[in-house]
Motif scaffolding. Structure first.
Motif, PDB file in Angstrom:
ATOM      1  N   ARG A  96      43.010 -37.009 -39.015  1.00 15.04           N
ATOM      2  CA  ARG A  96      42.149 -36.772 -40.181  1.00 15.04           C
ATOM      3  C   ARG A  96      42.777 -35.745 -41.125  1.00 15.04           C
ATOM      4  NH1 ARG A  96      36.783 -35.323 -36.804  1.00 15.04           N
ATOM      5  NH2 ARG A  96      36.343 -37.386 -35.938  1.00 15.04           N
ATOM      6  N   GLY A  97      42.867 -36.119 -42.368  1.00 15.88           N
ATOM      7  CA  GLY A  97      43.377 -35.174 -43.358  1.00 15.88           C
ATOM      8  C   GLY A  97      44.892 -35.051 -43.334  1.00 15.88           C
ATOM      9  N   MET A 102      40.686 -38.874 -46.935  1.00 14.20           N
ATOM     10  CA  MET A 102      39.585 -39.619 -47.508  1.00 14.20           C
ATOM     11  C   MET A 102      39.002 -38.876 -48.713  1.00 14.20           C
ATOM     12  SD  MET A 102      36.621 -41.374 -45.310  1.00 14.20           S
ATOM     13  CE  MET A 102      35.327 -42.321 -46.068  1.00 14.20           C
ATOM     14  N   VAL A 124      43.130 -27.007 -45.513  1.00 17.34           N
ATOM     15  CA  VAL A 124      43.799 -28.192 -44.972  1.00 17.34           C
ATOM     16  C   VAL A 124      45.265 -27.889 -44.687  1.00 17.34           C
ATOM     17  CG1 VAL A 124      44.236 -30.633 -45.344  1.00 17.34           C
ATOM     18  CG2 VAL A 124      42.328 -29.550 -46.484  1.00 17.34           C
TER      19      VAL A 124
END
Lengths: 555, 328
Positions: A96-97, A102, A124
């Motif tokens: 994710r990321g 997204m 992030v």
């Protein structure tokens, strides 16, 4: 190295609810190629959003992936099945990321309001790339520059509410691209934006995709957007794949009935409604019902409506088109005197021929005028009191104005419901029991309950799926002919305006820049802003892509 | 920000005047005055006070003068000399009486607050995240139980347990030896050993309602799209909970500071009386019953001042915590 980034096979995601099992995603298979765009299209409830969230295992409870494979192909040739990972595991969090990022529909609510945009992007970088604070900050400024946010050095320390919708979406994109993901999932990223802003954001995504060679999975309900950007299309209906294939085939040789219906309902809004084409032209000589002269409305230093003059003739529909912040909603509210305009006159001709200035009316006369001028709102959920039954909602104007009560009221409500195509047996139900389209019908029934002469419809169809939109407009036009109504139809959607309106006024920054018959404004616009607006609208034909070569207005 | 502060502070002055005057009038509204109450008390022990003595007393206390003059004397004494007047009943300056009680009240309230938040916030968050789980139901059950039990009843039960089962001295905040002793290390230890009973009692009801509020706040925030965004970034569940929804869910608690401060004086009177705590509440009640007007007036004034200050403090803290709020 293969060209496939993600391969999804027989994905099934289910929600166990009190009323039973909802198969939100039911055996969906597709794949996303490196450097290509896959558009997932469908109406609300088709499962397209859940499909996207399933890939990252971030489906909201009680949703659960029950079957299927989601193979992520890494650049080094290894693969991993995301469906096998636990939603809270370290492995999926590393994807994710980092490998799959997204972006979401509502850039306002999808970013934290109490953290600066910099903090949210830096997070992030530090999480996945282990950068130190200084390096992460430097990289964040680069990213903000990259997505064309002006003055990135200061923008980094600002909060989301200090940005416009388009800028917020750019921040989201910068955040998503922070770690150079190999797949970007975009869940309706432009739905909440104006058409010109949408065109800019689509441009940006396209450019970044070309630079980074990532695969893009783009979820949308807008067939126009699909035609503009897609390489491949996946049409979803009730959690299943209705049809998939290259974009040209989907638009020009659709196999599935549902795909055909979707495309035809978009194409339908590309031209005037049949019942308007069939109608004889309105006698132009009729005395205007409403004549707005030099209307001005200020909020502090901001002039929301700036010297606007308009005419509405009896039985006609005047479209007001413009982007958010153009003052069209404020203008509409001034007509009902929700706001007190600062200057200008609004001459309204009553049924007996006498003329009243709406801007000056007060007390009883204003109350009487408000019976004749009604409003339909954008949000069919928010504009109905959830604690009132439909009969109470529709009957309230009749009751508070002392027009009908008891048995008589009941009969009238039933009549109104029939008129807008609702079953009167449902009148004791509460609004939540109705679908979006039905709720908007309730709003329309409430608006016509007092036999008004003018209805101000503020984005009345924006919240509806495209297939419902044309239905709703047809209903409104049918009521117009039956009841001799005039509409002021406020919309940002030029397709809707073209379908329904007789004349259009284009608003830009509080001013009316162009007024004319719908055909003239849509086909041969004279003002540069109107040209820019029209050219930013995605056309539902992949063979004639235009937004990348659109006309830009620099005013 | 500075401008806002100055304006708010300036506005507090007329509000305080208005409220102090109202308070003064209200205290005098019941029929009779302190002397009447005093005579009635004496009469109960068969002592008779004649009219002359009564008039004498009234004269000495200034009670025979018109209301406005009494008020003017009182308020000018406060403004000029910081003199809150003399308590009729205690025959001591009001300021001396109030401050020690206020200090103890502050200690009690702050300990209770810390205990309440330390218990309630984690449980509230847990209940929200694990909505409808067994744990949530258990906590919900106990928090409703805590809400339902009147705190004075709990006070009686705990006193019984402490006195009979644990053999501890209960009631008050100090042992006999220390009540009138000057402050020392021993007295502080003694205070701490007495503090736990009132803290538990007061924290139980506070915790119960706070858990419900926290759970509801968190539930509102948990489904917000920004939480999904944070999850899609790859944050661990715990980190994202603490950083995003919890942060926003805590904001409403900052507003509770506004009524926390005035509660110092008027809160939990019943529990304080049952436990005979030397806090401000019982003294306020007593002064009102005996129409000891300068003492009561000082308390009411204090409550008002604390209310205004509390509101100001919470407004400023909210603006600091939530960038969406601008003080203009």
């Amino acid at each position: 190295m293969t060209d496939t980034v993600l391969e999804v096979r027989n994905l099934a995601t289910q929600f166990a609810t009190r009323t039973g099992l909802v198969r939100a995603v039911d055996g969906v298979s597709f794949s996303v190629q490196r450097g290509k765009t896959l558009c997932v299209v469908g109406e609300s409830g088709s499962g397209k959003s859940v499909t996207a969230r399933s890939i990252l295992q971030i489906v909201d409870a009680p949703g659960r992936i029950v079957a299927g494979e989601m193979i992520l192909h890494r650049p080094d040739g290894s693969t991993v099945d995301l469906a096998q990972l636990h939603p809270r595991s370290r492995e999926i969090r590393a994807v994710r990321g980092r490998e799959i990022a997204m972006i979401f529909q509502e850039p306002m609510s999808s970013l934290s309001p109490v953290h600066t945009v910099g903090e949210q992007i830096i997070e992030v970088l530090r999480l996945h790339l282990g950068m130190d604070k200084l390096a992460a900050r430097k990289r964040t400024i680069e990213l903000l520059n990259h997505v064309e946010i002006p003055r990135a050095e200061t923008a980094i320390d600002r909060y989301t509410f200090e940005f416009s919708g388009g800028m917020r979406q750019r921040v989201m994109i910068a955040m998503a691209l922070a770690c150079n993901p190999s797949l970007l999932i975009a869940d309706e990223p432009t739905t909440a934006l104006d058409v010109t802003t949408q065109a800019e954001v689509l441009d940006l995504i396209k450019r970044l995709q070309a630079e980074h060679g990532m695969g893009v999975m783009f979820i949308t309900h807008d067939m126009g957007v699909v035609a503009e950007i897609a390489d491949d299309v996946l049409v979803m209906y009730h959690g299943k794949v209705a049809e998939q294939g290259p974009v040209d085939a989907i638009f020009h040789a659709p196999q599935d009935d549902y795909t055909r219906m979707l495309i035809s309902s978009v194409v339908k809004l590309e031209q005037k409604a049949d019942i308007r084409l069939a109608r004889p032209p309105a006698p132009g000589a009729a005395q205007p019902l409403l004549e707005v002269r030099n209307l001005t409305m200020r909020f502090g230093p901001l002039t929301a409506v700036d010297d606007v003059s308009l005419i509405v003739r009896p039985g006609e529909t005047l479209g007001i088109v413009g982007e958010s912040g153009s003052g069209k909603t404020t203008m509409g509210r001034c007509l009902l005197r929700v706001y007190q305009p600062d200057a200008g006159a609004m001459a309204y001709r009553r049924a007996d021929g006498s003329v009243v200035d709406l801007a000056e009316a007060s007390g009883d006369s204003l109350k009487r005028l408000r019976r004749e001028i009604r409003m339909i709102f954008q949000d069919p959920v928010g504009s109905l009191n959830p604690r009132m039954t439909v009969a109470q909602v529709i009957g309230e104007p009749l009751l508070v104005n002392g027009i009908a009560k008891g048995r008589d009221l009941d009969d009238r409500v039933a009549g109104l419901m029939r008129q807008v195509g609702l079953n009167p047996d449902w009148r004791e139900r509460y609004p939540h029991a109705f679908s979006g389209g039905q709720r908007q019908r309730i709003g329309i029934a409430r608006a016509i309950s007092l036999n008004p002469r003018l209805i101000v419809a503020d984005e009345a169809t924006s919240a509806l799926d495209v297939s419902l939109r044309a239905q709703m407009l047809d209903l409104m036009m049918q009521l117009q002919d039956e009841l001799g109504l005039s509409y002021v139809f406020i919309s940002h959607d030029i397709g809707v305006i073209r379908y329904m309106c007789d004349r259009v006024a284009v608003m830009y920054r509080g001013r009316v820049v162009e007024t004319g018959s719908t055909d003239q404004v849509c086909d041969a616009p004279s003002h540069d802003y109107t040209k820019a607006l029209l050219s930013a609208i995605p056309r539902p034909d992949p063979r004639h892509r235009r937004i990348h070569t659109r006309f830009r207005y620099a005013g | 920000m500075l401008r806002f502060l100055v304006i708010r502070l300036v506005w507090m002055i007329p509000s305080l005047f208005a409220v102090s005057f109202l308070a003064f009038v209200l205290i005098q509204l019941p029929p009779g005055d302190y002397v009447t109450t005093y005579i009635a008390t004496l009469a109960a022990s068969n002592e008779v006070v004649d009219q002359n003595t009564a008039a004498d007393l009234r004269n000495r206390f200034g009670l025979d003068q018109p209301l406005l003059i009494q008020y003017a004397k009182w308020i000018s004494g406060i403004l000029i000399a910081g003199d809150f007047g003399l308590s009729f009943e205690w025959q001591q300056p009001v300021s001396e009486l109030i401050w020690e009680r206020m200090a103890l009240t502050l200690v009690l309230t702050v300990s209770t607050l810390i205990a309440t938040w330390a218990i309630a916030l984690p449980i509230g968050v847990y209940s929200a995240v694990k909505k409808y789980s067994v744990g949530d139901y258990i906590f919900t059950f106990f928090s409703f139980l805590g809400l339902a039990i009147p705190s004075f009843l709990l006070a009686l039960v705990l006193m019984y347990v402490a006195a009979v089962q644990l053999g501890q001295e209960v009631g008050g905040l100090f042992s006999q030896d220390y009540v009138n002793a000057p402050w020392s290390f021993g007295k502080v230890l003694d205070l701490i050993s007495h503090l736990w009973i009132p803290v538990i009692i007061l924290a139980v009801s506070g915790t119960a309602s706070l858990i419900r509020v926290m759970r509801a706040n968190m539930l509102d925030e948990l489904n917000k799209p920004y939480v999904t965004t944070a999850r899609a970034k790859g944050l661990s569940e715990f980190r994202l909970l603490v950083k995003y929804p919890l942060r926003v869910a805590l904001n409403p608690f900052i507003s509770t500071i506004a009524w926390l401060l005035p509660n110092l004086v008027s809160g939990s009177i019943i529990v304080a009386i049952v436990l005979s705590l030397p806090t401000a509440g019982p003294m306020l009640l007593q002064s009102l019953m005996s129409q000891d007007m300068y003492l009561a007036g000082a308390f009411v004034l204090l409550i008002c001042a604390l209310t205004l200050v509390g509101a100001l403090v919470s407004d400023i803290l909210l603006a600091l915590a939530d960038p969406r709020i601008r003080l203009e």
